[in-house]
Design a protein around this motif. Structure first.
Motif, PDB file in Angstrom:
ATOM      1  N   GLU A  72      11.171   9.288 -16.653  1.00 17.52           N
ATOM      2  CA  GLU A  72      10.044   9.795 -15.867  1.00 17.52           C
ATOM      3  C   GLU A  72      10.135  11.314 -15.729  1.00 17.52           C
ATOM      4  OE1 GLU A  72       7.468   7.946 -14.469  1.00 17.52           O
ATOM      5  OE2 GLU A  72       8.289   6.295 -15.660  1.00 17.52           O
ATOM      6  N   PRO A  73       9.002  12.012 -15.523  1.00 15.47           N
ATOM      7  CA  PRO A  73       9.042  13.459 -15.286  1.00 15.47           C
ATOM      8  C   PRO A  73       9.799  13.767 -14.003  1.00 15.47           C
ATOM      9  CG  PRO A  73       6.840  12.589 -14.881  1.00 15.47           C
ATOM     10  CD  PRO A  73       7.623  11.484 -15.522  1.00 15.47           C
ATOM     11  N   PRO A  74      10.306  14.985 -13.857  1.00 11.80           N
ATOM     12  CA  PRO A  74      11.211  15.311 -12.747  1.00 11.80           C
ATOM     13  C   PRO A  74      10.637  15.101 -11.355  1.00 11.80           C
ATOM     14  CG  PRO A  74      10.514  17.292 -13.927  1.00 11.80           C
ATOM     15  CD  PRO A  74      10.115  16.128 -14.771  1.00 11.80           C
ATOM     16  N   PHE A  75       9.307  15.217 -11.217  1.00 12.57           N
ATOM     17  CA  PHE A  75       8.721  15.056  -9.891  1.00 12.57           C
ATOM     18  C   PHE A  75       7.871  13.794  -9.802  1.00 12.57           C
ATOM     19  CE2 PHE A  75       9.515  19.611 -10.465  1.00 12.57           C
ATOM     20  CZ  PHE A  75      10.471  19.767  -9.478  1.00 12.57           C
ATOM     21  N   GLY A  76       8.333  12.769 -10.487  1.00 14.70           N
ATOM     22  CA  GLY A  76       7.733  11.456 -10.369  1.00 14.70           C
ATOM     23  C   GLY A  76       6.256  11.442 -10.697  1.00 14.70           C
ATOM     24  N   LEU A  77       5.464  10.933  -9.774  1.00 16.00           N
ATOM     25  CA  LEU A  77       4.030  10.798  -9.999  1.00 16.00           C
ATOM     26  C   LEU A  77       3.334  12.149 -10.077  1.00 16.00           C
ATOM     27  CD1 LEU A  77       3.253   7.784  -7.634  1.00 16.00           C
ATOM     28  CD2 LEU A  77       3.894   7.755 -10.053  1.00 16.00           C
TER      29      LEU A  77
ATOM     30  N   PRO B  10       0.821  -1.228   0.000  1.00 15.30           N
ATOM     31  CA  PRO B  10       0.000   0.000   0.000  1.00 15.30           C
ATOM     32  C   PRO B  10       0.846   1.266   0.000  1.00 15.30           C
ATOM     33  CG  PRO B  10       0.111  -0.909   2.204  1.00 15.30           C
ATOM     34  CD  PRO B  10       0.828  -1.887   1.309  1.00 15.30           C
ATOM     35  N   SER B  11       1.680   1.428  -1.058  1.00 17.53           N
ATOM     36  CA  SER B  11       2.620   2.548  -1.071  1.00 17.53           C
ATOM     37  C   SER B  11       2.281   3.602  -2.117  1.00 17.53           C
ATOM     38  CB  SER B  11       4.037   2.014  -1.332  1.00 17.53           C
ATOM     39  OG  SER B  11       4.061   1.299  -2.560  1.00 17.53           O
ATOM     40  N   GLY B  12       1.454   3.237  -3.104  1.00 18.09           N
ATOM     41  CA  GLY B  12       1.130   4.192  -4.154  1.00 18.09           C
ATOM     42  C   GLY B  12       2.333   4.579  -4.981  1.00 18.09           C
ATOM     43  N   GLU B  13       3.278   3.655  -5.165  1.00 16.63           N
ATOM     44  CA  GLU B  13       4.500   3.937  -5.897  1.00 16.63           C
ATOM     45  C   GLU B  13       4.552   3.108  -7.182  1.00 16.63           C
ATOM     46  OE1 GLU B  13       7.215   4.758  -1.912  1.00 16.63           O
ATOM     47  OE2 GLU B  13       7.351   2.842  -2.967  1.00 16.63           O
ATOM     48  N   LYS B  14       5.328   3.598  -8.139  1.00 19.35           N
ATOM     49  CA  LYS B  14       5.529   2.899  -9.406  1.00 19.35           C
ATOM     50  C   LYS B  14       6.973   2.408  -9.458  1.00 19.35           C
ATOM     51  CE  LYS B  14       5.757   3.832 -14.399  1.00 19.35           C
ATOM     52  NZ  LYS B  14       5.630   4.910 -15.423  1.00 19.35           N
ATOM     53  N   VAL B  15       7.156   1.112  -9.611  1.00 16.77           N
ATOM     54  CA  VAL B  15       8.499   0.544  -9.653  1.00 16.77           C
ATOM     55  C   VAL B  15       9.127   0.801 -11.018  1.00 16.77           C
ATOM     56  CG1 VAL B  15       9.872  -1.558  -9.497  1.00 16.77           C
ATOM     57  CG2 VAL B  15       7.929  -1.243  -7.978  1.00 16.77           C
TER      58      VAL B  15
ATOM     59  N   GLU C 221       6.438  20.650  -9.122  1.00 13.51           N
ATOM     60  CA  GLU C 221       6.658  20.183  -7.756  1.00 13.51           C
ATOM     61  C   GLU C 221       5.553  20.695  -6.831  1.00 13.51           C
ATOM     62  OE1 GLU C 221      10.363  19.816  -4.622  1.00 13.51           O
ATOM     63  OE2 GLU C 221      10.205  21.629  -5.845  1.00 13.51           O
ATOM     64  N   PRO C 222       4.796  19.826  -6.184  1.00 12.33           N
ATOM     65  CA  PRO C 222       3.767  20.265  -5.238  1.00 12.33           C
ATOM     66  C   PRO C 222       4.379  21.041  -4.069  1.00 12.33           C
ATOM     67  CG  PRO C 222       3.461  17.957  -5.825  1.00 12.33           C
ATOM     68  CD  PRO C 222       4.810  18.364  -6.345  1.00 12.33           C
ATOM     69  N   ALA C 223       3.597  21.943  -3.494  1.00  5.40           N
ATOM     70  CA  ALA C 223       4.103  22.800  -2.424  1.00  5.40           C
ATOM     71  C   ALA C 223       4.594  21.991  -1.232  1.00  5.40           C
ATOM     72  CB  ALA C 223       3.021  23.783  -1.989  1.00  5.40           C
ATOM     73  N   ASP C 224       3.866  20.939  -0.846  1.00  6.29           N
ATOM     74  CA  ASP C 224       4.279  20.163   0.319  1.00  6.29           C
ATOM     75  C   ASP C 224       5.558  19.373   0.040  1.00  6.29           C
ATOM     76  OD1 ASP C 224       2.661  18.596  -1.459  1.00  6.29           O
ATOM     77  OD2 ASP C 224       2.502  17.054   0.085  1.00  6.29           O
ATOM     78  N   CYS C 225       5.735  18.946  -1.214  1.00  8.57           N
ATOM     79  CA  CYS C 225       6.972  18.252  -1.585  1.00  8.57           C
ATOM     80  C   CYS C 225       8.160  19.212  -1.498  1.00  8.57           C
ATOM     81  CB  CYS C 225       6.866  17.692  -2.996  1.00  8.57           C
ATOM     82  SG  CYS C 225       5.661  16.343  -3.178  1.00  8.57           S
ATOM     83  N   ARG C 226       7.967  20.432  -1.986  1.00  5.43           N
ATOM     84  CA  ARG C 226       9.031  21.429  -1.943  1.00  5.43           C
ATOM     85  C   ARG C 226       9.407  21.735  -0.493  1.00  5.43           C
ATOM     86  NH1 ARG C 226       9.846  26.924  -1.381  1.00  5.43           N
ATOM     87  NH2 ARG C 226      11.547  27.789  -2.644  1.00  5.43           N
ATOM     88  N   GLU C 227       8.393  21.853   0.367  1.00  6.18           N
ATOM     89  CA  GLU C 227       8.660  22.160   1.773  1.00  6.18           C
ATOM     90  C   GLU C 227       9.468  21.049   2.432  1.00  6.18           C
ATOM     91  OE1 GLU C 227       6.222  23.150   5.933  1.00  6.18           O
ATOM     92  OE2 GLU C 227       5.142  22.952   4.037  1.00  6.18           O
ATOM     93  N   ARG C 228       9.105  19.804   2.192  1.00  5.10           N
ATOM     94  CA  ARG C 228       9.839  18.682   2.778  1.00  5.10           C
ATOM     95  C   ARG C 228      11.260  18.609   2.225  1.00  5.10           C
ATOM     96  NH1 ARG C 228       4.928  15.845   2.094  1.00  5.10           N
ATOM     97  NH2 ARG C 228       5.756  14.667   0.318  1.00  5.10           N
TER      98      ARG C 228
ATOM     99  N   GLN D 194       7.766   8.198  -6.852  1.00 10.93           N
ATOM    100  CA  GLN D 194       6.858   8.569  -5.775  1.00 10.93           C
ATOM    101  C   GLN D 194       6.183   9.888  -6.114  1.00 10.93           C
ATOM    102  OE1 GLN D 194       9.786   8.636  -2.574  1.00 10.93           O
ATOM    103  NE2 GLN D 194       9.170   6.587  -1.936  1.00 10.93           N
ATOM    104  N   ARG D 195       5.335  10.362  -5.223  1.00 14.21           N
ATOM    105  CA  ARG D 195       4.602  11.599  -5.473  1.00 14.21           C
ATOM    106  C   ARG D 195       5.538  12.786  -5.634  1.00 14.21           C
ATOM    107  NH1 ARG D 195       2.466  15.756  -2.421  1.00 14.21           N
ATOM    108  NH2 ARG D 195       0.647  16.768  -3.374  1.00 14.21           N
ATOM    109  N   CYS D 196       6.634  12.813  -4.907  1.00 18.73           N
ATOM    110  CA  CYS D 196       7.524  13.969  -4.919  1.00 18.73           C
ATOM    111  C   CYS D 196       8.751  13.787  -5.805  1.00 18.73           C
ATOM    112  CB  CYS D 196       7.966  14.301  -3.496  1.00 18.73           C
ATOM    113  SG  CYS D 196       6.627  14.823  -2.396  1.00 18.73           S
TER     114      CYS D 196
END
Length: 216
Positions: free
Chosen positions: A117-122, A37-42, A127-134, A78-80
């Motif tokens: 793959e695109p630079p920010f994965g999924l 249950p990770s929501g990731e693409k191998v 880049e989403p704001a929360d990804c940038r913050e992390r 991953q999402r980020c």
């Protein structure tokens, strides 16, 4: 983006065909990771060997071996962005084709472009704001050139401002001893906004605008 980060041990219980008959195939590695249950693409699974007995499965320990583990380097989108898990292990109970789990250790951020793959994965090209913050938090945590963490500056009481100073800690000490100031800028230091707390950053900038007011 190449900072190494350490992930806690995470067992993921899976159904993995033919696990009891030797090391899982690359296809089984891919399929089993994506069932978690990770929501990731191998993007890649590389068998690294390391066959060894394990005394623990599903959080339970035994004085005798209960299964076997094998190591794989696994790259996922991953999402980020994209991340490579170094020597992640698939561990299966002896003789079982269903009682298997992943054990995740060290991982590093990797370039998605190497895998088409695109630079920010999924998340694609933005880049989403929360990804940038992390990401910035992680990068700031590893920086060794920042001063003033926890130091109260002027009316900003949170202590969440970060600066770089040409003289390093010596300039920070000059500020603390009142030899320069009242702003760290007066000591030759430069604010690092991306590593500073938002509330303190807003306070510091407002204080600077007030200092520059024609009424002063």
């Amino acid at each position: 983006m190449s900072k190494t980060s350490v992930w806690p041990f995470v067992p993921l219980v899976l159904s993995l065909a033919a696990c009891g008959g030797g090391a899982p195939s690359v296809k089984q590695c891919r399929d089993s990771w994506q069932k978690a249950p990770s929501g990731e693409k191998v993007l890649e699974c590389r068998f690294e060997g390391g066959e060894r007995a394990t005394h623990e499965l599903a959080g339970r320990s035994s004085p005798t071996p209960v299964g076997t583990c094998w190591d794989y380097d696994v790259v996922v989108a991953q999402r980020c962005g994209c991340r490579e898990f170094l020597k992640a292990s698939i561990c299966c109970r002896s003789g079982s084709t269903s009682e298997c789990e992943w054990r995740i250790g060290n991982s590093v951020v990797t370039d998605c472009a190497k895998y088409g793959e695109p630079p920010f994965g999924l998340s694609g090209t933005q880049e989403p704001a929360d990804c940038r913050e992390r990401r910035l938090q992680a990068e700031c945590f590893q920086r060794k050139d920042l001063q003033f963490a926890g130091v109260v500056v002027g009316p900003c009481r949170g202590g969440g401002l970060q600066f770089t100073c040409p003289g390093g800690d010596a300039d920070l000490q000059r500020f603390l001893q009142g030899q320069c100031g009242p702003r760290p800028d007066d000591c030759g230091c430069q604010l690092v906004p991306e590593c500073s707390a938002a509330a303190d950053l807003e306070c510091y900038r407002a204080w600077g605008a007030d200092e520059r007011s024609p009424e002063k």
